[in-house]
Structures are given as structure tokens and as C-alpha cells.
Design a protein around this motif. Structure first.
Motif, PDB file in Angstrom:
ATOM      1  N   GLY A  50      -0.690  -0.198  13.580  1.00  0.00           N
ATOM      2  CA  GLY A  50      -1.041  -1.237  14.432  1.00  0.00           C
ATOM      3  C   GLY A  50      -0.235  -2.496  14.067  1.00  0.00           C
ATOM      4  O   GLY A  50       0.793  -2.571  13.526  1.00  0.00           O
ATOM      5  N   GLU A  51      -1.425  -3.581  14.254  1.00  0.00           N
ATOM      6  CA  GLU A  51      -0.734  -4.886  13.969  1.00  0.00           C
ATOM      7  C   GLU A  51      -1.217  -5.500  12.651  1.00  0.00           C
ATOM      8  O   GLU A  51      -0.464  -6.503  12.215  1.00  0.00           O
ATOM      9  N   LYS A  52      -2.009  -4.735  11.931  1.00  0.00           N
ATOM     10  CA  LYS A  52      -2.578  -5.197  10.804  1.00  0.00           C
ATOM     11  C   LYS A  52      -1.500  -5.276   9.658  1.00  0.00           C
ATOM     12  O   LYS A  52      -0.721  -4.229   9.343  1.00  0.00           O
ATOM     13  N   THR A  53      -1.205  -6.394   8.898  1.00  0.00           N
ATOM     14  CA  THR A  53      -0.486  -6.531   7.867  1.00  0.00           C
ATOM     15  C   THR A  53      -1.216  -5.913   6.505  1.00  0.00           C
ATOM     16  O   THR A  53      -2.184  -6.376   6.329  1.00  0.00           O
ATOM     17  N   TYR A  54      -0.851  -5.041   5.833  1.00  0.00           N
ATOM     18  CA  TYR A  54      -1.008  -4.488   4.596  1.00  0.00           C
ATOM     19  C   TYR A  54      -0.984  -5.365   3.479  1.00  0.00           C
ATOM     20  O   TYR A  54      -0.056  -5.985   3.270  1.00  0.00           O
ATOM     21  N   GLU A  55      -1.930  -5.564   2.789  1.00  0.00           N
ATOM     22  CA  GLU A  55      -1.866  -6.352   1.249  1.00  0.00           C
ATOM     23  C   GLU A  55      -1.421  -5.401   0.175  1.00  0.00           C
ATOM     24  O   GLU A  55      -1.661  -4.004   0.220  1.00  0.00           O
ATOM     25  N   PRO A  56      -0.903  -6.003  -0.716  1.00  0.00           N
ATOM     26  CA  PRO A  56      -0.370  -5.208  -1.893  1.00  0.00           C
ATOM     27  C   PRO A  56      -1.764  -4.480  -2.375  1.00  0.00           C
ATOM     28  O   PRO A  56      -2.812  -5.090  -2.566  1.00  0.00           O
ATOM     29  N   GLY A  57      -1.536  -3.311  -2.768  1.00  0.00           N
ATOM     30  CA  GLY A  57      -2.570  -2.464  -3.504  1.00  0.00           C
ATOM     31  C   GLY A  57      -3.020  -1.430  -2.464  1.00  0.00           C
ATOM     32  O   GLY A  57      -3.622  -0.341  -2.750  1.00  0.00           O
TER      33      GLY A  57
END
Length: 190
Positions: free
Chosen positions: A126-133
Motif C-alpha cells: 500500500g502507501e505505508k512507508t516501512y521503518e528499519p526493522g
């Protein structure tokens, strides 16, 4: 007895020197293995040329720094003979680029810090940007055993990514539609 006491420091010093020499050889050998593993990863597993198809939902950048058809120099080395290569921009897209670590579905050692997959190559992103980890499932096959693998996000960067054609610096066959190189890894060819 006096003789044994005077020889003891010499024996200890020689033993310490031997341990240091053996340790240095071992470290050099490990570095050689790591370098070989990186080259094996970059050369043997990567699908150098692609179809030119882009993931569903990926749209062309409106004002990329490097227009389609421009000549650039690649300043990164995702794979051997890439750094310093002259390339032609075949596509430019605004998205989030991720470096990831994952274990291939085909088995083998974990691949660390693979660059790059993009937002549209993460299953159900989707549009969600994933964070490190964050843990994600890959929906891309830049390399054997990548598609369907579970990966950990190492870095995330909103940027323009480019698909490029280039000739490796070591010569050989031209690589077509290589995915992906980020804007920060390129400079204009003179």
C-alpha cells in the motif's frame, strides 16, 4: 633452576608472537571469504538484465533529475563492474527505496543489506512507508530466491529510482533494464 626461570619469559614471548601471527592470518582469511561471498552474491545470483516491466502501481517521475535517455555514471557497486560504468536512463520513478536483509527461499546464507527493492515490490505494501526493522514479504525477483522471501528492512529512502542500461566496467555483455539505482548513486556523464 635459574636457567628455567630465565627461559620462561622467552618462551612466553614466542608463544604470544605465534598467537598474534596465527590470529592475523585467520582475520585475513575471513576477510577474503567475506569479499568472495559479496562477489558471489553480486555476480552469480543477480539477474543482470530485466524485462523492463515495472511493478503495478509504480508511476513515472514527473521531474526526474536524470531524464529518460540521459547518460549518467553509476557511483555505486551493487554488483561487480557496476561502479564507474556509463549508463543510459531507461526509466525514472518516484517511490520509496529499501535496503533489505533476507534468507533466500532457495536456501543458503542470509543476504545482508541488498540494495534496492521499492515500495511496489513489497507484498500488500500500500502507501505505508516501512521503518528499519520491519518485516516484509518480497514480491520481486531481482535475485534467485528473492520472490516470496521474508525480509527485514535495513533502510528506507523516499527518492527517485532509475532503471538503467549499462556496460560493465570489466567489459562483457550490456546489462539492460537493471532495477534499481537511486538518484544519489548517479552523476551526469561528461
Amino acid at each position: 633452576m635459574q636457567n628455567a626461570k630465565t627461559k620462561m619469559p622467552i618462551v612466553l614471548a614466542l608463544l604470544a608472537a605465534l598467537i598474534l601471527v596465527l590470529g592475523a592470518c585467520s582475520n585475513s582469511e575471513n576477510k577474503d571469504k567475506e569479499h568472495k561471498a559479496e562477489n558471489d552474491h553480486s555476480e552469480m545470483d543477480m539477474d543482470h538484465s530485466g524485462s523492463g516491466e515495472v511493478p503495478e502501481g509504480l508511476t513515472a517521475a514527473e521531474n526526474p533529475t536524470y531524464e529518460v535517455g540521459s547518460q549518467v555514471i553509476i557511483n555505486s557497486g551493487h554488483m561487480e563492474s557496476m561502479k564507474g560504468a556509463k549508463a543510459t536512463i531507461v526509466g525514472a520513478y518516484d517511490t520509496t527505496a529499501y535496503s533489505i536483509s533476507y534468507t533466500p527461499t532457495t536456501g543458503g546464507e542470509k543476504i545482508e543489506n541488498h540494495k534496492w527493492i521499492i515500495q511496489e515490490e513489497i507484498k500488500d505494501a500500500g502507501e505505508k512507508t516501512y521503518e528499519p526493522g520491519a518485516e516484509v514479504k518480497i514480491n520481486s525477483s531481482h535475485m534467485k530466491g528473492m520472490n516470496g522471501a521474508v525480509a527485514n528492512i535495513e533502510t528506507a529512502e523516499k527518492t527517485t529510482v532509475y532503471m538503467v542500461d549499462f556496460t560493465p566496467t570489466s567489459g562483457g555483455e550490456k546489462v539492460k533494464n537493471h532495477k534499481w539505482v537511486t538518484e544519489g548513486e548517479l552523476s551526469a556523464a561528461e
